[in-house]
Design a protein around this motif. Structure first.
Motif, PDB file in Angstrom:
ATOM      1  N   ARG A   4      31.536  38.521 -13.242  1.00 41.29           N
ATOM      2  CA  ARG A   4      32.695  38.108 -12.453  1.00 41.29           C
ATOM      3  C   ARG A   4      32.339  38.103 -10.974  1.00 41.29           C
ATOM      4  O   ARG A   4      31.681  39.017 -10.479  1.00 41.29           O
ATOM      5  N   GLN A   9      36.541  40.714  -8.376  1.00 35.54           N
ATOM      6  CA  GLN A   9      36.517  42.160  -8.611  1.00 35.54           C
ATOM      7  C   GLN A   9      37.316  42.890  -7.525  1.00 35.54           C
ATOM      8  O   GLN A   9      38.097  43.800  -7.825  1.00 35.54           O
ATOM      9  N   ASP A  12      40.971  42.304  -8.000  1.00 37.57           N
ATOM     10  CA  ASP A  12      41.460  43.133  -9.106  1.00 37.57           C
ATOM     11  C   ASP A  12      41.732  44.567  -8.652  1.00 37.57           C
ATOM     12  O   ASP A  12      42.716  45.184  -9.065  1.00 37.57           O
ATOM     13  N   GLY A  16      45.383  46.249  -8.595  1.00 36.00           N
ATOM     14  CA  GLY A  16      45.645  47.533  -9.241  1.00 36.00           C
ATOM     15  C   GLY A  16      46.389  48.487  -8.326  1.00 36.00           C
ATOM     16  O   GLY A  16      47.296  49.203  -8.762  1.00 36.00           O
ATOM     17  N   ARG A  56      47.650  34.490  -6.961  1.00 32.90           N
ATOM     18  CA  ARG A  56      48.285  35.258  -8.042  1.00 32.90           C
ATOM     19  C   ARG A  56      49.739  35.600  -7.723  1.00 32.90           C
ATOM     20  O   ARG A  56      50.452  36.144  -8.559  1.00 32.90           O
TER      21      ARG A  56
END
Length: 82
Positions: A4, A9, A12, A16, A56
């Motif tokens: 990835r 990363q 992400d 989180g 996103r």
């Protein structure tokens, strides 16, 4: 090493923090320079991660002010029937 891309990363990791509440709605996320320093990546990688988070729907960027966490809809809301 992961297949990835590094910016995904990093996105992400930040996503989180948003989902855990560590980064609260309507609050700024760290600047691209800060993210680059904190995670040991290039500033361009941090910029691309922020772009990924915008795509996103997790953050919004205001020119001259920074990037801010958007309010996320609750997962337990009933889905509209089709």
């Amino acid at each position: 090493m992961s297949a990835r891309p590094l910016y995904v990363q990093l996105a992400d990791v930040i996503a989180g923090k948003i989902s855990s509440g560590e980064l609260a709605p309507d609050r700024p996320i760290p600047s691209e320079n800060h993210l680059a320093d904190e995670y040991g990546v290039a500033r361009l990688t941090a910029r691309r991660a922020a772009q990924e988070l915008r795509e996103r729907g997790l953050i919004v960027t205001v020119r001259g002010k920074g990037s801010f966490v958007l309010e996320q809809p609750a997962d337990d809301t009933p889905k509209p029937s089709e």
